[in-house]
Design an enzyme around this catalytic site. Structure first.
Site, PDB file in Angstrom:
ATOM      1  N   GLY A  38     -30.873  36.380  88.828  1.00 16.01           N
ATOM      2  CA  GLY A  38     -32.028  36.971  89.491  1.00 16.01           C
ATOM      3  C   GLY A  38     -32.930  37.763  88.567  1.00 16.01           C
ATOM      4  CD  GLU A  42     -23.678  32.106  89.502  1.00 17.18           C
ATOM      5  OE1 GLU A  42     -24.551  31.306  89.812  1.00 17.18           O
ATOM      6  OE2 GLU A  42     -23.387  33.085  90.200  1.00 17.18           O
ATOM      7  CB  SER A 102     -32.712  32.907  85.617  1.00 13.40           C
ATOM      8  OG  SER A 102     -32.656  34.231  86.140  1.00 13.40           O
ATOM      9  CG  ASN A 158     -25.474  31.747  96.404  1.00 14.47           C
ATOM     10  OD1 ASN A 158     -25.506  31.997  97.608  1.00 14.47           O
ATOM     11  ND2 ASN A 158     -24.967  32.594  95.502  1.00 14.47           N
ATOM     12  CG  HIS A 174     -22.012  35.212  93.523  1.00 13.91           C
ATOM     13  ND1 HIS A 174     -22.721  36.338  93.183  1.00 13.91           N
ATOM     14  CD2 HIS A 174     -22.796  34.149  93.198  1.00 13.91           C
ATOM     15  CE1 HIS A 174     -23.886  35.965  92.676  1.00 13.91           C
ATOM     16  NE2 HIS A 174     -23.954  34.649  92.670  1.00 13.91           N
ATOM     17  CE  LYS A 212     -27.661  34.751  94.419  1.00 11.46           C
ATOM     18  NZ  LYS A 212     -27.859  35.563  93.232  1.00 11.46           N
ATOM     19  N   GLY A 252     -29.719  30.145  92.615  1.00 15.78           N
ATOM     20  CA  GLY A 252     -30.057  31.183  93.587  1.00 15.78           C
ATOM     21  C   GLY A 252     -31.503  31.048  94.021  1.00 15.78           C
ATOM     22  N   GLY A 253     -32.379  31.865  93.435  1.00 12.66           N
ATOM     23  CA  GLY A 253     -33.787  31.924  93.836  1.00 12.66           C
ATOM     24  C   GLY A 253     -34.470  30.572  93.968  1.00 12.66           C
ATOM     25  CD  GLU A 255     -25.585  38.257  93.985  1.00 14.79           C
ATOM     26  OE1 GLU A 255     -25.480  37.657  95.066  1.00 14.79           O
ATOM     27  OE2 GLU A 255     -26.443  37.955  93.124  1.00 14.79           O
TER      28      GLU A 255
HETATM   29  P1  13P Z   1     -30.563  33.066  90.431  1.00 11.49           P
HETATM   30  O1  13P Z   1     -30.722  31.582  90.279  1.00 11.49           O
HETATM   31  O2  13P Z   1     -31.488  33.654  91.467  1.00 11.49           O
HETATM   32  O3  13P Z   1     -30.599  33.784  89.134  1.00 11.49           O
HETATM   33  O4  13P Z   1     -29.102  33.301  91.045  1.00 11.49           O
HETATM   34  C1  13P Z   1     -28.028  32.679  90.445  1.00 11.49           C
HETATM   35  C2  13P Z   1     -26.850  32.867  91.317  1.00 11.49           C
HETATM   36  O5  13P Z   1     -26.337  33.963  91.464  1.00 11.49           O
HETATM   37  C3  13P Z   1     -26.332  31.691  92.020  1.00 11.49           C
HETATM   38  O6  13P Z   1     -25.100  31.949  92.586  1.00 11.49           O
END
Ligand code: 13P
Length: 251
Positions: A175, A169, A213, A10, A98, A12, A234-235, A100
């Site tokens: 993050g 999640e 993470s 993802n 998600h 983002k 994510g990251g 967010e």
């Molecule tokens: P991180 O891997 O950056 O923590 O993000 C997870 C996420 O929100 C994937 O959708």
């Protein structure tokens, strides 16, 4: 029945067109050296989906994904992107609900369920996200929260729930560098699996991803849990080497 794991990146609202092209190239080059034992998806920002379709053309190791979809089929919904539009650009997976989106855009359980339905109707596999905040975890409400979020999706989508991917999640792990321990993640995944079993005879087919993470160092231990069928990254999906290491850990 065994199912292949799914590792989905993802992105983002990160990277540039140029940076995304380089990232995809890096991942495809890596996978050409070592064929993945799992399914792989990259979920790009909407304006990059046309380019992503081109970058991923002619190969099958990585499938294109989107990060959101409208709950409406078409019409006067300025700024929204419909499931049919996503399908026009070859999108195979779409993240839905998600945290967010729930947190910053007020998405409710009902809206997430409707978006899931739209994606399914267009032949796109929704990756439905559930997860508790830190306050909810500290209050002992984790399972109650994720069960409520999933129940709304099951209620609206009925037997089609087997076509969905669910991503657990925990909001406090996104993050932050704080990962749920494999045992803690497994506990929630087992609860989600039990809920899915009560809704469908084929619940064991449904892939339950962990997200929050996840990285090259912790992926293998998370992915070895019996009810963790992949990851939503994510990251670590923004660097080809990190993403490839997670893909390599999924077998
Ligand atoms: P991180 O891997 O950056 O923590 O993000 C997870 C996420 O929100 C994937 O959708």
């Amino acid at each position: 029945m065994s199912k292949s794991k799914l590792i989905a990146g993802n992105w983002k609202m990160n990277a540039s067109l140029e940076g995304s092209a380089a990232l995809v190239r890096g991942v495809l080059d890596g996978l050409a050296q070592a064929q993945p034992a799992c399914d792989v998806a990259m979920c790009a920002p909407a304006p990059y989906l046309a380019a992503l379709q081109g970058w991923l053309a002619g190969q099958s190791a990585v499938q294109p994904g989107a990060q959101d979809v409208s709950a409406h089929a078409s019409g006067a919904y300025t700024g929204e992107v419909s499931a049919d539009m996503l399908r026009d650009f070859g999108v195979r997976y779409c993240i839905v609900g998600h945290s967010e989106r729930r947190q910053y855009h007020g998405e409710t359980d009902e809206l997430v369920a409707a978006k899931t339905q739209r994606a399914l109707a267009a032949g796109i596999t929704p990756i439905v996200c559930v997860g508790e905040t830190l306050a909810e975890r500290d209050g002992g409400h984790t399972e109650e929260v994720v069960r409520r979020q999933l129940a709304a999706v099951i209620h609206v989508n009925g037997h089609c729930i087997t076509e969905v991917v669910v991503a657990y999640e925990p909001v406090w792990a996104i993050g932050t560098g704080k990962t749920a321990t494999p045992e803690l993640a497994q506990q929630v995944h087992a609860a989600l699996r039990a809920q899915l079993r009560a809704a469908s005879d084929h619940a064991d087919r449904i892939r339950l991803l962990y997200g929050g993470s996840m990285n090259a160092a912790n992926a293998a231990s998370l992915l070895s849990q019996p009810d963790i069928d992949g990851g939503l990254i994510g990251g670590a999906s923004l660097k080809a080497a990190d993403f490839l290491a997670i893909v390599a850990a999924a077998r």
